[in-house]
Write a protein that holds these residues in place. Structure first.
Motif, mmCIF file in Angstrom:
data_model
loop_
_atom_site.group_PDB
_atom_site.id
_atom_site.type_symbol
_atom_site.label_atom_id
_atom_site.label_comp_id
_atom_site.label_asym_id
_atom_site.label_seq_id
_atom_site.Cartn_x
_atom_site.Cartn_y
_atom_site.Cartn_z
ATOM 1 N N LEU A 103 11.497 1.950 -5.989
ATOM 2 C CA LEU A 103 10.560 2.361 -4.824
ATOM 3 C C LEU A 103 9.201 1.883 -5.062
ATOM 4 O O LEU A 103 8.622 1.406 -3.806
ATOM 5 N N TRP A 104 8.579 1.450 -5.896
ATOM 6 C CA TRP A 104 7.227 0.709 -6.372
ATOM 7 C C TRP A 104 7.482 -0.782 -5.799
ATOM 8 O O TRP A 104 6.506 -1.414 -5.518
ATOM 9 N N ALA A 106 10.136 -2.588 -4.568
ATOM 10 C CA ALA A 106 11.081 -3.099 -3.465
ATOM 11 C C ALA A 106 10.310 -3.870 -2.319
ATOM 12 O O ALA A 106 10.507 -4.878 -1.692
ATOM 13 N N PRO A 107 9.151 -3.461 -1.828
ATOM 14 C CA PRO A 107 8.368 -3.798 -0.720
ATOM 15 C C PRO A 107 7.790 -5.120 -1.227
ATOM 16 O O PRO A 107 7.753 -6.120 -0.423
ATOM 17 N N ALA A 108 7.052 -5.224 -2.553
ATOM 18 C CA ALA A 108 6.739 -6.473 -2.947
ATOM 19 C C ALA A 108 7.758 -7.639 -3.020
ATOM 20 O O ALA A 108 7.644 -8.674 -2.716
ATOM 21 N N VAL A 110 10.179 -7.631 -0.822
ATOM 22 C CA VAL A 110 10.560 -8.067 0.293
ATOM 23 C C VAL A 110 9.402 -9.086 0.869
ATOM 24 O O VAL A 110 9.565 -10.109 1.461
ATOM 25 N N VAL A 111 8.289 -8.885 0.483
ATOM 26 C CA VAL A 111 7.202 -9.864 0.567
ATOM 27 C C VAL A 111 7.303 -11.348 0.127
ATOM 28 O O VAL A 111 7.428 -12.497 0.607
ATOM 29 N N GLY A 114 10.201 -13.277 1.767
ATOM 30 C CA GLY A 114 9.820 -13.569 2.857
ATOM 31 C C GLY A 114 9.102 -14.753 2.737
ATOM 32 O O GLY A 114 9.162 -15.854 3.458
ATOM 33 N N LEU A 115 7.994 -14.775 1.783
ATOM 34 C CA LEU A 115 7.096 -15.906 1.545
ATOM 35 C C LEU A 115 8.136 -17.315 1.351
ATOM 36 O O LEU A 115 7.932 -18.346 1.583
ATOM 37 N N ILE B 356 6.623 -10.728 8.003
ATOM 38 C CA ILE B 356 6.765 -10.488 6.735
ATOM 39 C C ILE B 356 6.069 -9.090 6.280
ATOM 40 O O ILE B 356 6.557 -8.348 5.750
ATOM 41 N N LEU B 357 4.799 -8.904 6.643
ATOM 42 C CA LEU B 357 4.137 -8.092 6.361
ATOM 43 C C LEU B 357 4.610 -6.646 7.085
ATOM 44 O O LEU B 357 4.751 -5.603 6.513
ATOM 45 N N ALA B 360 7.541 -5.667 5.135
ATOM 46 C CA ALA B 360 7.385 -4.906 3.977
ATOM 47 C C ALA B 360 6.746 -3.590 4.061
ATOM 48 O O ALA B 360 7.186 -2.438 3.338
ATOM 49 N N MET B 363 9.605 -1.495 5.076
ATOM 50 C CA MET B 363 10.473 -1.120 3.780
ATOM 51 C C MET B 363 9.683 -0.054 3.044
ATOM 52 O O MET B 363 10.729 0.847 2.473
ATOM 53 N N THR B 364 8.395 -0.071 2.827
ATOM 54 C CA THR B 364 7.654 1.209 2.278
ATOM 55 C C THR B 364 8.166 2.438 2.879
ATOM 56 O O THR B 364 8.215 3.660 2.326
ATOM 57 N N LEU B 367 11.718 3.281 2.267
ATOM 58 C CA LEU B 367 12.131 3.801 0.763
ATOM 59 C C LEU B 367 11.363 5.145 0.600
ATOM 60 O O LEU B 367 12.030 5.952 0.103
ATOM 61 N N THR B 393 1.078 1.987 -0.823
ATOM 62 C CA THR B 393 1.903 0.779 -0.428
ATOM 63 C C THR B 393 1.645 0.324 0.997
ATOM 64 O O THR B 393 1.586 -0.960 1.038
ATOM 65 N N PHE B 397 -0.444 -3.303 2.699
ATOM 66 C CA PHE B 397 0.394 -4.293 3.479
ATOM 67 C C PHE B 397 -0.229 -4.498 4.979
ATOM 68 O O PHE B 397 -0.680 -5.358 5.527
#
Lengths: 148, 658
Positions: A103-104, A106-108, A110-111, A114-115, B356-357, B360, B363-364, B367, B393, B397
């Motif tokens: 949960l905490w 996964a978004p990171a 993704v970043v 992507g990078l 990308i942002l 993300a 995604m938040t 989730l 989160t 972003f």
């Protein structure tokens, strides 16, 4: 229909926490209580915090939190007490635990992904218009030949 | 009789969608213009069929035909006409019919408007649109038919939930659904391009107007919903990170990402695979939204028409449709051309970072919405994910995105000069920081986060203006030259400037309101007084009022600031006998761009003089929260009217005699 009524009943529970009959005398303690209310779920409601809900249980939880604060507990102690009584479900902010790593995290991820793709795309070939060392040398030689 | 006509038209539309898909597909593979044309005709006819069905259902609601079970369950003779009309899409069955209306409508638009498209691509897009029509119409006809009759019709209907009897909410679903389903066109174009094996600049140019239209409609729909929640739910909030809100927000975020990546594909031929992926994802999120809202798997304050058994069917539709799309993507995407190269500092790179942002951020939201379900299914432990998670989160972003946003439009394609961009934005940055520091110093109570938010809003607005100044060479060329450039700017450019400016306006409003709202609540007798911020409220009287389909208690208050009267709020507490429900009707005084928000609560006090719980909020700059998205949507519409994006416009020009 009964479900609908339950939903509407929950909806009608509006911003109950500001009710003057419940308030703590000490403004600082009251502000702390309100901050906690916003992070505690009304367990019988449709996704509301106990700050917003007028359901009876939310009122009980508010009283509990206010009593704990009045008794001098810290915010962390109050939340821990709530979790011990009602489980993690009661917190609207999930704990930073291994169970919640996805949960905490996964978004990171993704970043980062992507990078990474972006960087790979940038390095795909030498960007057009830019000369390789070899080409630059040949160009310089040609220019010299021209001049000479 | 008319209801049967509607039911028949709906089944006819289903059959026509099958024909549409079959003929268009055959037209593509046999290279036959006649077959493809017939497929387009079927698309138009399918839309007409659903339109007739929709009109029939609306008729049943308007005349209160309670022999139709859907009308009996959701309408009432005493309900005002507007809400009887809106009742057409107020229930699960009706809203699915609205979905089908939009779906076939967009299919017919592709068939009718896409004259400039290559024949093969168009036939495939119409075919895909037809297949989607088959799936959703079949679901509506067989699992969610709004025309089912009752053997013993009741004398009176059970009425629409009173909370939904509201002008903003009456028009909210049509906008939202048109936006959701507008993304189906983007999906169909993506499938068509993948089958054809070509995703190029021309394709991106055809897709952009549809994505833009869907995005603008979603923006309006979400804003209406948020505005409704703001004044109807009665606690002054406007966004609750509720699953249903998230369900509509995810397609919005993805279509925003798509709009930006399609620019790169259109101008530079790059990111074509990613753009197609987003095009597929956008409609997938639309379907996910419909599933989440309609199935009741998630508890929500907005879920009104919920049925778990149908949820399974919707989930199957979602899985099959999205699965087919992404399988096609996995198969064909590797063969797509790679397109132009670009440097780390370039317009392309800034748009990649934007994507990308946004991905993300999506995604938040995804989730945060689904994680409780997944964790409970996996371990049996129930957890909650609420606003604190999203604040930690999603907000960072978006903050990073907004920080970068003004630089994007100033960067050149392929390789940009970072120093030049910094020079052009140095004034905007300085003023924005100044705004933040001033807010920190002057506004009481001191709020570091709120002040930073104001600086961010100012940065976005000034950044958009700096870009406009750059395009028109303002302050560098003569005034006449700047004016000439200003009037000569394409509408697409204005659209972008407005959209970015609107985001800044929203951020300004949202941060000010969140940081400095004031709340007060007191139990007051008649004549009692209450202070909220700089305003002073006096309860003058409370009286009974008879509404068309409700009884109400109405409080009359006077709001003053110092010696001056500001307004006379009249909040109500309504009781709807038809459903046995009570709602509160908030009274909002608009003072400049801010709101004084007054709610009448319950009557208290037993034997003696009665007292009423009065709750009041001072929501500074709250109007900007709703104005910002409206400006953004206007930007989208303006951009849509740009000649370059209009479908088939060149063609029509050429055909018509000069």
């Amino acid at each position: 229909m009964r479900k609908l009524l339950a939903i509407v009943g929950a909806l009608m529970c509006i911003a109950a926490a500001s009710d003057p009959s419940e308030r703590l005398a000490d403004a600082g303690q009251e502000a702390r209580a309100r901050a906690i209310f916003r992070e505690v779920r009304c367990l019988v409601c449709q996704n509301e915090s106990i700050d917003d809900s007028q359901a009876e249980l939310a009122g009980d939880l508010r009283k509990l939190v206010r009593d704990e604060i009045k008794a001098g507990r810290t915010d962390g102690q109050v939340k821990a007490y709530l979790v011990s009584r009602y489980g993690e479900f009661v917190l609207l902010k999930p704990a930073f635990s291994w169970g919640n790593a996805a949960l905490w995290g996964a978004p990171a991820v993704v970043v980062l992904l992507g990078l990474g793709l972006w960087a790979a795309n940038l390095r795909r070939r030498t960007p057009e218009g830019e000369l390789s060392a070899d080409e630059a040398e040949r160009l310089a030689r040609l220019a010299k030949d021209d001049a000479g | 009789m008319i209801a049967e006509l509607g039911a028949f038209a709906l089944i006819l539309a289903l059959a026509l969608s099958v024909v549409q898909a079959g003929l268009s597909g055959a037209g593509r593979w046999r290279r036959s213009a006649i077959l493809a044309g017939a497929g387009e005709g079927a698309a138009l006819a399918a839309f007409l069929g659903v339109a007739v069905a929709f009109a029939a259902l609306m008729h049943a609601f308007v005349v209160s035909d309670f022999s139709v079970s859907n009308v009996a369950a959701n309408s009432h003779t005493e309900k005002p006409l507007l809400y009887r009309v809106a009742g057409t899409w107020g229930s699960h069955e009706g809203s699915m019919l609205l979905w089908c209306l939009a779906l076939t409508g967009f299919g017919a638009s592709v068939a009718g408007l896409g004259r400039g498209l290559p024949k093969g691509l168009k036939a495939l897009a119409v075919m895909t649109q037809g297949l989607l029509g088959v799936v959703f119409l079949a679901y509506t006809v067989f699992a969610s038919n709004p025309f089912t009759r009752l053997a013993a019709p009741p004398v009176e209907g059970r009425s629409l939930n009173p909370l939904l009897q509201d002008p903003a909410l009456a028009v909210h679903p049509p906008f939202l659904y048109a936006g959701y389903v507008g993304l189906s066109v983007v999906f169909s174009f993506a499938v068509a391009a993948l089958i054809e094996g070509r995703v190029d600049a021309a394709w991106a140019r055809w897709v952009r107007p549809w994505a833009l239209a869907a995005w603008a409609l979603l923006t309006v729909g979400i804003t209406l919903g948020s505005f409704w929640a703001y004044y109807e739910l009665g606690w002054g909030g406007w966004w609750f990170w509720d699953p249903v809100e998230n369900a509509s927000f995810m397609p919005w975020l993805i279509s925003a990402a798509l709009l930006h990546s399609a620019i790169v594909t259109e101008k530079r031929g790059a990111l074509s695979g990613w753009t197609v992926f987003l095009a597929l994802a956008a409609f997938t999120f639309s379907m996910l939204g419909a599933f989440l809202v309609r199935s009741g798997v998630l508890t929500s304050v907005h879920a009104f028409a919920v049925d778990p058994t149908r949820g399974v069917l919707l989930l199957i539709i979602l899985g099959a449709t999205a699965g087919a799309g992404f399988a096609l993507f996995a198969w064909r995407a590797p063969s797509l051309a790679q397109g132009g190269l670009f440097a780390p500092i370039s317009r392309e790179s800034s748009l990649v970072l934007n994507n990308i942002l946004l991905a993300a951020a999506t995604m938040t939201v995804l989730l945060g919405t689904l994680y409780p379900l997944m964790r409970e299914a996996a371990t049996g432990e129930a957890i909650s994910v609420g606003p604190p998670y999203f604040n930690l989160t999603f907000v960072p972003f978006m903050g990073a995105l907004m920080l970068l946003l003004p630089t994007g439009p100033l960067l050149a394609w392929k390789r940009a000069d970072a120093k030049g961009v910094v020079q052009r934005l140095v004034f905007a940055a300085a003023i924005a920081i100044g705004v933040g520091l001033l807010a920190l110093a002057l506004i009481h109570p001191r709020q570091a986060l709120g002040s930073a938010g104001l600086a961010m809003g100012a940065w976005l607005i000034l950044g958009a203006l700096a870009e406009l100044a750059e395009r028109t060479r303002a302050f560098r060329a003569s005034g006449a030259e700047t004016w000439r450039r200003l009037t000569g700017l394409p509408r697409g450019a204005w659209g972008m400037t407005l959209a970015h400016l609107g985001l800044g306006v929203f951020v300004l409003g949202a941060c000010f309101e969140t940081g400095w709202k004031v709340e007060a609540a007191e139990t007051l007798p008649v004549g009692g007084q209450l202070d909220v911020g700089a305003y002073h409220l006096t309860l003058d009287k409370v009286e009974g009022v008879d509404g068309p389909n409700y009884d109400a208690e109405r409080a009359s208050l006077t709001a003053t600031r110092g010696p001056n009267e500001v307004c006379r709020p009249q909040p109500e507490r309504r009781f709807y006998p038809a459903g046995g429900q009570t709602t509160s009707e908030v009274s909002i005084c608009t003072v400049g761009l801010s709101h004084l928000y007054v709610v009448l609560g319950e009557r208290r006090g037993g034997a003696g003089d009665p007292v009423w719980l009065i709750r009041a909020y001072w929501n500074p700059l709250a109007l900007l929260i709703f104005l910002g998205p409206v400006i953004m949507a206007l930007g989208g519409v303006l951009s849509l009217s740009d000649r370059r994006l209009r479908l088939g416009v060149g063609r029509r020009r050429a055909e018509s005699p000069a």
